[in-house]
Design a protein around this motif. Structure first.
Motif, PDB file in Angstrom:
ATOM      1  N   PRO A   1       0.813  -1.225   0.000  1.00 17.30           N
ATOM      2  CA  PRO A   1       0.000   0.000   0.000  1.00 17.30           C
ATOM      3  C   PRO A   1       0.842   1.268   0.000  1.00 17.30           C
ATOM      4  O   PRO A   1       0.318   2.350  -0.242  1.00 17.30           O
ATOM      5  CB  PRO A   1      -0.803  -0.135   1.305  1.00 17.30           C
ATOM      6  N   TRP A   2       2.128   1.117   0.259  1.00 21.86           N
ATOM      7  CA  TRP A   2       3.023   2.275   0.279  1.00 21.86           C
ATOM      8  C   TRP A   2       3.420   2.728  -1.117  1.00 21.86           C
ATOM      9  O   TRP A   2       4.033   3.780  -1.281  1.00 21.86           O
ATOM     10  CB  TRP A   2       4.272   1.934   1.098  1.00 21.86           C
ATOM     11  N   ILE A   3       3.098   1.965  -2.161  1.00 20.51           N
ATOM     12  CA  ILE A   3       3.440   2.347  -3.532  1.00 20.51           C
ATOM     13  C   ILE A   3       2.367   3.312  -4.041  1.00 20.51           C
ATOM     14  O   ILE A   3       1.174   3.013  -3.997  1.00 20.51           O
ATOM     15  CB  ILE A   3       3.525   1.121  -4.457  1.00 20.51           C
ATOM     16  N   THR A   4       2.765   4.464  -4.527  1.00 20.18           N
ATOM     17  CA  THR A   4       1.812   5.470  -4.972  1.00 20.18           C
ATOM     18  C   THR A   4       1.275   5.152  -6.361  1.00 20.18           C
ATOM     19  O   THR A   4       1.882   4.395  -7.132  1.00 20.18           O
ATOM     20  CB  THR A   4       2.465   6.855  -5.000  1.00 20.18           C
ATOM     21  N   ASP A   5       0.130   5.772  -6.695  1.00 19.88           N
ATOM     22  CA  ASP A   5      -0.430   5.588  -8.032  1.00 19.88           C
ATOM     23  C   ASP A   5       0.525   6.094  -9.103  1.00 19.88           C
ATOM     24  O   ASP A   5       0.607   5.515 -10.200  1.00 19.88           O
ATOM     25  CB  ASP A   5      -1.773   6.318  -8.139  1.00 19.88           C
ATOM     26  N   ASP A   6       1.235   7.172  -8.834  1.00 14.83           N
ATOM     27  CA  ASP A   6       2.194   7.683  -9.818  1.00 14.83           C
ATOM     28  C   ASP A   6       3.293   6.652 -10.078  1.00 14.83           C
ATOM     29  O   ASP A   6       3.720   6.476 -11.231  1.00 14.83           O
ATOM     30  CB  ASP A   6       2.811   8.993  -9.323  1.00 14.83           C
ATOM     31  N   GLU A   7       3.743   5.997  -9.030  1.00 15.21           N
ATOM     32  CA  GLU A   7       4.757   4.961  -9.217  1.00 15.21           C
ATOM     33  C   GLU A   7       4.187   3.778  -9.995  1.00 15.21           C
ATOM     34  O   GLU A   7       4.875   3.196 -10.851  1.00 15.21           O
ATOM     35  CB  GLU A   7       5.293   4.511  -7.859  1.00 15.21           C
ATOM     36  N   LEU A   8       2.941   3.430  -9.727  1.00 21.55           N
ATOM     37  CA  LEU A   8       2.318   2.331 -10.458  1.00 21.55           C
ATOM     38  C   LEU A   8       2.147   2.681 -11.933  1.00 21.55           C
ATOM     39  O   LEU A   8       2.300   1.819 -12.802  1.00 21.55           O
ATOM     40  CB  LEU A   8       0.973   1.984  -9.829  1.00 21.55           C
ATOM     41  N   ARG A   9       1.846   3.937 -12.219  1.00 19.58           N
ATOM     42  CA  ARG A   9       1.771   4.359 -13.626  1.00 19.58           C
ATOM     43  C   ARG A   9       3.146   4.270 -14.277  1.00 19.58           C
ATOM     44  O   ARG A   9       3.273   3.822 -15.421  1.00 19.58           O
ATOM     45  CB  ARG A   9       1.220   5.781 -13.719  1.00 19.58           C
TER      46      ARG A   9
ATOM     47  N   GLY B   1      -5.991   5.600 -13.964  1.00 24.84           N
ATOM     48  CA  GLY B   1      -5.858   4.962 -12.660  1.00 24.84           C
ATOM     49  C   GLY B   1      -6.426   3.567 -12.579  1.00 24.84           C
ATOM     50  O   GLY B   1      -6.581   3.019 -11.487  1.00 24.84           O
TER      51      GLY B   1
END
Length: 336
Positions: free
Chosen positions: A230-238, A247
């Motif tokens: 859960p510590w991984i941000t959406d920007d990092e996932l993109r 998203g």
């Protein structure tokens, strides 16, 4: 020499006929698990929930180990032949209690899926001072599996499936500092724990195959909402190509990006497929035995999913597997 190179010959794909896109139900088609007893750790959420559902639909009776039995019960209301027991993989007393209860029930255990786990994040230590990812993902399951050995033997043909990850390529075992007393990095700690899952399967198979107990490690792929910290941000996932611009999760099994039902399929394949009856101590991916990778430098994390095709040599080395078993036994010894 032959003994030290066994892992080189075992890590050869079977040509199973399944693919990265196959689902858990597809790999179970035609398999009747009536009368089969299963334990799934964390079998009420994410990949564990999909694994529990699929095995139940095929006729198995499933015991789910959960830190929060009430939460597990609410997730499993529509699943047949399932029971829930408290299990905290960071608490040796809880682990012993779970194993003792199961063995005392006099039920053989045909399939054990060591599925529960944690990933990355800040440094957390358990009450013993052990780094929590190594303690949860490996040591807790190591203790549990040994505690369930009488029930596994009673099955006269059992399988232990350790849910590992392609993240094992991030780190070998840090033999001199497995608990990161210096220089903690969350993903290196995760990688070490996932390497431990594979090595555990290798040595378990060597030690227990004569008792009819075979060991497997699996890489499920990446299923959004089940396998990522859960510590991984959406920007990092993109940036990693896991989320699109809106998203939403990208589903591309050939890049390891799967639905939960696809991601659970390799655990189910390892647990049930007849073609694995005479082979164990192997790492599987995409519903088949994975090839052995050439030795490579550590894989960077944070730019794209780990997509090397198979298993790193350090994770299936038989000498390391024996060494880890001995280390794990020593780490648990004061508590037994």
């Amino acid at each position: 020499m032959a003994q030290n190179t066994t892992h080189l010959t075992r890590q050869r794909p079977l040509g199973s006929g399944f693919t990265a896109a196959s689902t858990a139900d597809e790999v179970l088609r035609g398999i009747d698990l009536s009368g089969t007893n299963v334990v799934v750790t964390g079998g009420h959420v994410g990949l564990g929930l999909e694994t529990t559902r699929a095995l139940s639909r095929a006729g198995a009776s499933v015991t789910v180990g959960s830190r929060d039995p009430d939460r597990a019960a609410s997730s499993l209301t529509c699943v047949e032949r399932v029971e829930i027991a408290r299990l905290d993989l960071l608490d040796p007393t809880s682990i012993d209690a779970f194993a003792t209860r199961y063995v005392a029930s006099d039920r053989p255990l045909h399939i054990l899926v060591n599925n529960a786990g944690v990933m990355g994040g800040d440094l957390v230590r358990d009450a013993r001072g052990y780094e929590s990812q190594f303690a949860t993902n490996h040591l807790g399951h190591f203790q549990l599996t040994r505690g369930l050995l009488p029930a596994l033997r009673a099955a006269h043909g059992a399988r232990v499936v350790n849910v590992s990850s392609g993240g094992h390529q991030l780190s070998d075992i840090r033999w001199d500092d497995p608990h990161f007393t210096t220089g903690y990095e969350g993903m290196l700690a995760y990688g070490q724990s996932k390497t431990a899952n594979v090595l555990f399967a290798v040595e378990l198979d060597r030690r227990w195959a004569d008792d009819g107990i075979r060991g497997y490690a699996v890489h499920p792929g990446i299923a959004f909402g089940t396998a990522l910290g859960p510590w991984i941000t959406d920007d990092e996932l993109r940036a990693m190509g896991i989320l699109d611009d809106a998203g939403q999760p990208i589903i591309d099994p050939d890049r390891e990006l799967k639905t939960p039902h696809q991601a659970a399929s390799t655990s189910v394949f390892a647990a049930t497929n007849p073609r694995l009856a005479d082979v164990g101590g192997v790492y599987l991916k995409d519903n088949d035995i994975a090839p052995l990778n050439d030795p490579t430098p550590p894989v960077a994390f944070g730019t794209e999913p780990i997509t090397l095709p198979g298993v790193a040599p350090h994770a299936v080395d038989p000498a390391s597997a024996r060494r880890l078993w001995d280390l794990s036994t020593r780490l648990l010894q004061p508590l037994r």
